[in-house]
Motif scaffolding. Sequence first.
Motif, short mmCIF file in Angstrom:
data_model
loop_
_atom_site.label_atom_id
_atom_site.label_comp_id
_atom_site.label_asym_id
_atom_site.label_seq_id
_atom_site.Cartn_x
_atom_site.Cartn_y
_atom_site.Cartn_z
N MET A 88 0.82 -1.21 0.00
CA MET A 88 0.00 0.00 0.00
C MET A 88 0.86 1.26 0.00
SD MET A 88 -2.73 -1.42 -0.44
CE MET A 88 -3.27 -3.12 -0.34
N PHE A 122 -3.12 3.66 2.48
CA PHE A 122 -4.21 3.77 1.53
C PHE A 122 -5.53 3.84 2.29
CE2 PHE A 122 -6.39 2.17 -2.41
CZ PHE A 122 -5.80 3.03 -3.30
N SER A 207 -4.72 -4.25 9.03
CA SER A 207 -5.48 -3.30 8.21
C SER A 207 -6.72 -2.86 8.99
CB SER A 207 -5.87 -3.96 6.88
OG SER A 207 -4.73 -4.47 6.23
N PHE A 243 -2.43 0.11 -8.03
CA PHE A 243 -3.04 -0.80 -7.07
C PHE A 243 -3.21 -2.20 -7.64
CE2 PHE A 243 -6.71 -2.87 -5.14
CZ PHE A 243 -6.47 -2.73 -3.78
#
Length: 390
Positions: A88, A122, A207, A243
């Motif tokens: 990321m 991100f 995350s 991405f």
Amino acid sequence: MTTRPHASADLSSVLTPALLESLRDRAATLDQSNSFPHQDLQDLARAGYLGALAPRELGGLGWDLSDVVGGQRLVAQHAPATALAVNMHHVWNGVASILAAHGDDSLEFIHRESAAGEIFAFGISEAGNDAVLFDSGTVAEPLQTGGYRFTGTKIFTTLSPVWTRLGVFGKTPDGAQLVFGFLDRASAGWSADDSSWDMLGMRATHSHTTRLEGAVVPADRIVRRIPAGPNADPLTFGIFASFLTLIAAVYTGVGERAAQLGAEALARRTSRVTGQPLSHDPVLRYKAGEATLRGITQDTLLRSVVADIVAGADWGPEWFPRLVATKTQAVRTAKAQVDYALEASGGAGFHRAAEITRLYRDVMAGVFHPSDDESAHNTFANLALGPLTS
């Protein structure tokens, strides 16, 4: 067989065998304890890897996207969750590189600060937002200073414990514009929620959910204002391109490691009936051949798409389907490779401590990264048949 990722940069001088083995040595413990890979990030930063895409004149390694894709495949072969976490950070650096290649230096600060040790994350994903980059449930309220106040909830914010710059976006109160900017970790008005972080796989990415509670991004860190809805803005293309290809790189690497484990298991195991290694069994040799075919096919696809990004190829409306296909096929291939490797490993592979069982869980995360299977097939159908008319 493990496909050797090739790139123009000397990957082994940065991602040394010793460094990669240390990542692998820690991976199982990090997964079991549900811990963040702080040491991995420190070692990769010390090697200069977090500044890989930054030009040399800005203090980076001067790699291009194909180099970093090769690097991410290597890291993923050794520590999938660490690779996905670092991904990321590299995504934003990849966006900066893509824009710079087209004469837009508005994101140069990402390269400069990455080379100096900042970590970019991100903060884009939102629960239930299947429009992805074309709409947002986060409110971006304009301020008289030219900055924006962001209020909303972002999910799966990888690198949550360590990011120093968070790329976010939201929609203006009138619904007219999407606003992209970068939040400094020291800013007020945000919080991370790790209370539910106990996942099936890719556990070390941490995350967490990020709540933006009036977080202010100053004017000099607002990088785009784009009309809401589908658009062809270069930033949108850059995010999708970076991405999807870097996600594909991670799962390509996971698949490569799984195929290697499968081959090693067949060579190690012996048939009691024939007295020969299972690698001599014709049925299992066929399955190993199929795994090799899948691996070579994915390697070829990924190399081709990344080379086109670096070269600035013009695929027009086909670009997005090609990027989605690369990510979709990478995840499908990785899932097939871990299936093969688990079968090749026999009962020992079913043990919770076996590496292949961790890869089996890790690869399932690929299903949830945009574009998911339903969205991907809608994209492909629109390319083949045209969009549905109301």
